[in-house]
Design an enzyme around this catalytic site. Structure first.
Site, PDB file in Angstrom:
ATOM      1  N   GLU A 135      23.404  17.826  21.147  1.00 19.74           N
ATOM      2  CA  GLU A 135      22.967  19.187  20.947  1.00 19.74           C
ATOM      3  C   GLU A 135      22.354  19.397  19.562  1.00 19.74           C
ATOM      4  O   GLU A 135      21.612  20.354  19.350  1.00 19.74           O
ATOM      5  CB  GLU A 135      24.196  20.105  21.105  1.00 19.74           C
ATOM      6  CG  GLU A 135      23.894  21.514  21.475  1.00 19.74           C
ATOM      7  CD  GLU A 135      25.092  22.181  22.128  1.00 19.74           C
ATOM      8  OE1 GLU A 135      24.974  22.567  23.300  1.00 19.74           O
ATOM      9  OE2 GLU A 135      26.150  22.296  21.481  1.00 19.74           O
ATOM     10  N   HIS A 136      22.653  18.492  18.651  1.00 14.68           N
ATOM     11  CA  HIS A 136      22.188  18.693  17.270  1.00 14.68           C
ATOM     12  C   HIS A 136      20.775  18.174  17.052  1.00 14.68           C
ATOM     13  O   HIS A 136      20.014  18.749  16.288  1.00 14.68           O
ATOM     14  CB  HIS A 136      23.128  17.991  16.294  1.00 14.68           C
ATOM     15  CG  HIS A 136      24.550  18.425  16.441  1.00 14.68           C
ATOM     16  ND1 HIS A 136      25.541  17.604  16.924  1.00 14.68           N
ATOM     17  CD2 HIS A 136      25.130  19.616  16.208  1.00 14.68           C
ATOM     18  CE1 HIS A 136      26.686  18.260  16.959  1.00 14.68           C
ATOM     19  NE2 HIS A 136      26.465  19.482  16.534  1.00 14.68           N
ATOM     20  N   GLN A 194      29.999  15.165  22.310  1.00  9.06           N
ATOM     21  CA  GLN A 194      30.809  14.245  23.110  1.00  9.06           C
ATOM     22  C   GLN A 194      32.199  14.809  23.393  1.00  9.06           C
ATOM     23  O   GLN A 194      32.751  14.603  24.480  1.00  9.06           O
ATOM     24  CB  GLN A 194      30.899  12.894  22.391  1.00  9.06           C
ATOM     25  CG  GLN A 194      31.559  11.816  23.253  1.00  9.06           C
ATOM     26  CD  GLN A 194      31.489  10.453  22.632  1.00  9.06           C
ATOM     27  OE1 GLN A 194      30.510  10.122  21.962  1.00  9.06           O
ATOM     28  NE2 GLN A 194      32.518   9.654  22.832  1.00  9.06           N
ATOM     29  N   HIS A 223      25.581   7.084  19.536  1.00  6.70           N
ATOM     30  CA  HIS A 223      24.699   8.236  19.325  1.00  6.70           C
ATOM     31  C   HIS A 223      23.438   7.782  18.606  1.00  6.70           C
ATOM     32  O   HIS A 223      23.507   7.280  17.476  1.00  6.70           O
ATOM     33  CB  HIS A 223      25.415   9.313  18.496  1.00  6.70           C
ATOM     34  CG  HIS A 223      26.507  10.013  19.239  1.00  6.70           C
ATOM     35  ND1 HIS A 223      26.459  11.362  19.532  1.00  6.70           N
ATOM     36  CD2 HIS A 223      27.653   9.539  19.797  1.00  6.70           C
ATOM     37  CE1 HIS A 223      27.545  11.693  20.218  1.00  6.70           C
ATOM     38  NE2 HIS A 223      28.281  10.610  20.388  1.00  6.70           N
TER      39      HIS A 223
END
Ligand SMILES: Nc1nc2c(ncn2[C@@H]2O[C@H](COP(=O)(O)OP(=O)(O)OP(=O)(O)O)[C@@H](O)[C@H]2O)c(=O)[nH]1
Ligand SMILES: [Zn+2]
Length: 224
Positions: free
Chosen positions: A115-116, A155, A183
């Site tokens: 989401e970042h 996560q 990630h």
């Protein structure tokens, strides 16, 4: 419990549309089907395509070239594919043989988008439950993982959503979920920690409260 139920959800529908009885006689409480749908906000694909073109232009790219000119459409369609959960039917069966040990599906591959940074994180999920009165179709455990992974995620939340869903829907004695992922936002850019793994877990019921069950589950996932 209804003997046999059918799919009814039409968009827009709640994320987990409960079935309605079909009236089909089935004779025994053996199979239960639940349609799992999505409840995302309306999507404006044309606006998204324009926005990606604007982004590329703002990044100093000439979007008129032969390769870039159709890139905004490709990008939008790729994101829509990655962010749109597939609907599925959650099939459960009566636990007629009273199987009461752990059921674990290990190494379910998954990919999601952080989401970042909107970059992928990819890895494997280990999903287990201790059955109560119902058994679930094994593929459905992987479908639940995929369903929640096709979203903008962190996560920790993804791990909890999978576990909460199974705890609610299967009424099991316990649920355990472990995600083990890399990630890209930590490896392709930024800190550049290629190969670093993030491991998260969510436990419910006996798998959370009973030390022996928890150890057995974590040992089977390779965590202990
Ligand atoms: N807890 C958690 N953090 C995440 C996840 N995915 C990405 N992040 C982190 O979110 C944080 C965002 O921090 P920021 O400082 O705003 O972002 P940034 O400037 O790009 O940070 P760096 O990655 O350190 O360069 C980073 O530390 C990411 O590693 C996730 O699933 N869970
Ligand atoms: Zn990130």
């Amino acid at each position: 419990m209804d003997d046999l139920t059918t799919l009814t959800a039409e968009p827009p529908s709640p994320r987990f549309a409960l079935e309605q009885p079909s009236g089909t006689a089935h004779g025994r409480d053996a199979v239960d089907l639940e349609h799992v749908a999505t409840d995302h906000q309306p999507i404006d694909r044309a606006k998204a395509i324009t926005a990606v073109g604007d982004l590329l232009t703002a990044l100093g790219r000439d979007v008129r070239g032969p390769h870039l000119q159709d890139t905004p459409r490709r990008v939008v369609d790729a994101y829509l594919e990655m962010l749109t959960p597939r609907e599925f039917t959650l099939t459960t069966f009566g636990n007629d043989e009273h199987y009461n040990e752990l059921v674990l599906v290990r190494d379910v591959p998954f990919h999601s988008l952080c989401e970042h940074h909107l970059l992928p994180f990819t890895g494997v999920a280990h999903v287990a439950y201790l059955p109560g009165s119902r058994l679930v179709g094994l593929s459905k455990l992987a479908r639940v993982v995929e369903h929640f992974a096709r979203d903008l995620q962190v996560q920790e939340r993804l791990t909890q959503q999978i576990a909460d869903f199974l705890a609610e829907r299967l009424d099991p004695r316990g649920v355990g979920v472990v995600l083990d992922a890399e990630h890209e936002c930590m490896s392709l850019r930024g800190v550049g920690a290629r190969g670093a793994r993030t491991v998260t877990s969510a436990l419910h019921g006996v798998l959370r409260d009973d030390a022996r069950s928890r150890s057995e589950f974590l040992a089977l996932t390779g965590l202990r």
